[in-house]
Write a protein that holds these residues in place. Structure first.
Motif, mmCIF file in Angstrom:
data_model
loop_
_atom_site.group_PDB
_atom_site.id
_atom_site.type_symbol
_atom_site.label_atom_id
_atom_site.label_comp_id
_atom_site.label_asym_id
_atom_site.label_seq_id
_atom_site.Cartn_x
_atom_site.Cartn_y
_atom_site.Cartn_z
ATOM 1 N N ALA A 29 0.827 -1.206 0.000
ATOM 2 C CA ALA A 29 0.000 0.000 0.000
ATOM 3 C C ALA A 29 0.862 1.257 0.000
ATOM 4 O O ALA A 29 1.815 1.374 0.769
ATOM 5 C CB ALA A 29 -0.932 0.004 1.211
ATOM 6 N N GLY A 30 0.497 2.182 -0.867
ATOM 7 C CA GLY A 30 1.188 3.458 -0.956
ATOM 8 C C GLY A 30 2.456 3.447 -1.769
ATOM 9 O O GLY A 30 3.044 4.504 -2.012
ATOM 10 N N ALA A 31 2.908 2.277 -2.200
ATOM 11 C CA ALA A 31 4.194 2.159 -2.889
ATOM 12 C C ALA A 31 4.015 2.160 -4.406
ATOM 13 O O ALA A 31 2.955 1.814 -4.927
ATOM 14 C CB ALA A 31 4.917 0.897 -2.449
ATOM 15 N N SER A 32 5.086 2.527 -5.084
ATOM 16 C CA SER A 32 5.120 2.484 -6.541
ATOM 17 C C SER A 32 5.994 1.319 -6.990
ATOM 18 O O SER A 32 6.554 0.580 -6.164
ATOM 19 C CB SER A 32 5.697 3.791 -7.096
ATOM 20 N N ALA A 33 6.124 1.169 -8.289
ATOM 21 C CA ALA A 33 6.987 0.122 -8.838
ATOM 22 C C ALA A 33 8.426 0.268 -8.368
ATOM 23 O O ALA A 33 9.174 -0.720 -8.315
ATOM 24 C CB ALA A 33 6.924 0.152 -10.373
ATOM 25 N N LEU A 54 0.931 0.612 -10.520
ATOM 26 C CA LEU A 54 -0.511 0.756 -10.397
ATOM 27 C C LEU A 54 -0.932 2.202 -10.638
ATOM 28 O O LEU A 54 -0.135 3.128 -10.485
ATOM 29 C CB LEU A 54 -0.964 0.300 -9.012
ATOM 30 N N PRO A 55 -2.188 2.420 -11.011
ATOM 31 C CA PRO A 55 -2.661 3.802 -11.193
ATOM 32 C C PRO A 55 -2.517 4.619 -9.907
ATOM 33 O O PRO A 55 -2.624 4.103 -8.796
ATOM 34 C CB PRO A 55 -4.148 3.605 -11.545
ATOM 35 N N GLY A 56 -2.244 5.926 -10.105
ATOM 36 C CA GLY A 56 -2.208 6.840 -8.974
ATOM 37 C C GLY A 56 -0.850 7.118 -8.402
ATOM 38 O O GLY A 56 -0.734 7.822 -7.394
#
Length: 248
Positions: A29-33, A54-56
């Motif tokens: 949660a809250g993390a990007s690639a 993921l989007p966002g």
């Protein structure tokens, strides 16, 4: 990680050439690639780590993040498209574990190509009732304190209120994905399953991790010393297990 690909927003590193096993990695949660950047560098050999964006977040920051796992999985199936063919596997940590699990189930239900292995980490098995404090609707200060206690909130975000205010809506959306899921029993997964976890994880104790083993006929569990983000200290050992499982 290579430059972002506008053609494949879900895979900012692009697709590797054929002849390798691709490990699609879904973030917490809250993390990007970017959370899997060190995995990309460390994998090597015939395994290529593909962090899923993921989007966002990051270059997809203008997109609305999903707030339920069903819509997220449907979007992932469409967005990853022909990347989900050939020799591949899934890994997901925390809410990423739920996403990877349900994605595998949906592919199986549709008779699509399946991952050769599903690796899940740091989340209670999805069929168990969630009796813990629900985080998504907590006031900002309380939510920030809870995330900090888990080790999932960098100090800079606690110090900089403007950055925290920008970050928390994405975190709340991801927490909603995790906390609003309601399990529907189904057939055992037709792929091998390995569950990883920390032996002192306040969000997934050893019994809750072991319950994943009920969801597949071929399943194993591997634990390491540590809390919810145990994998930051045990990445080499964890990747070694993944390599060995995929070479079977």
């Amino acid at each position: 990680m290579t430059a972002p690909s506008t053609a494949r927003p879900w895979l900012p590193g692009g697709l590797p050439p054929g002849g390798v096993t691709r490990l699609f990695c879904f973030p917490h949660a809250g993390a990007s690639a970017a959370v899997y950047r060190d995995w990309v560098l460390a994998a090597g050999g015939e395994l290529v780590v593909l962090p899923v964006q993921l989007p966002g977040r990051a270059e997809r920051g203008r997109e609305t993040p999903h707030e339920d796992v069903e819509s997220l999985v449907e979007a992932a199936i469409e967005g990853l498209g022909d990347a989900l063919t050939g020799d591949f596997a899934f890994f997901g940590h925390s809410v990423g574990a739920l996403t990877a699990y349900l994605l595998t189930r949906r592919l199986a239900e549709r008779g699509a190509t399946l991952p050769k292995h599903l690796f899940v980490s740091g989340r209670a098995a999805p069929q168990l009732p969630d009796t813990r404090l629900q985080l998504r609707a907590l006031p900002d200060e309380r939510l920030a304190a809870e995330l900090h206690a888990l080790g999932g909130l960098p100090d800079v975000l606690r110090r900089e209120r403007e950055l925290l205010a920008m970050f928390l809506p994405l975190m709340r959306a991801d927490l909603a994905v995790n906390e609003t899921y309601r399990h529907v029993p189904g057939e055992p997964l037709p792929v091998p399953l390995t569950v990883f976890g920390g032996d002192r994880d306040p969000r997934a104790d050893l019994d809750e991790l072991a319950a994943w083993l009920e969801l597949a006929t071929d399943s194993t569990m591997v634990t390491y010393p540590g809390g919810h983000f145990y994998l930051e200290q045990h990445r080499p050992a964890l990747l070694d297990v993944i390599h060995r499982k995929l070479r079977r």
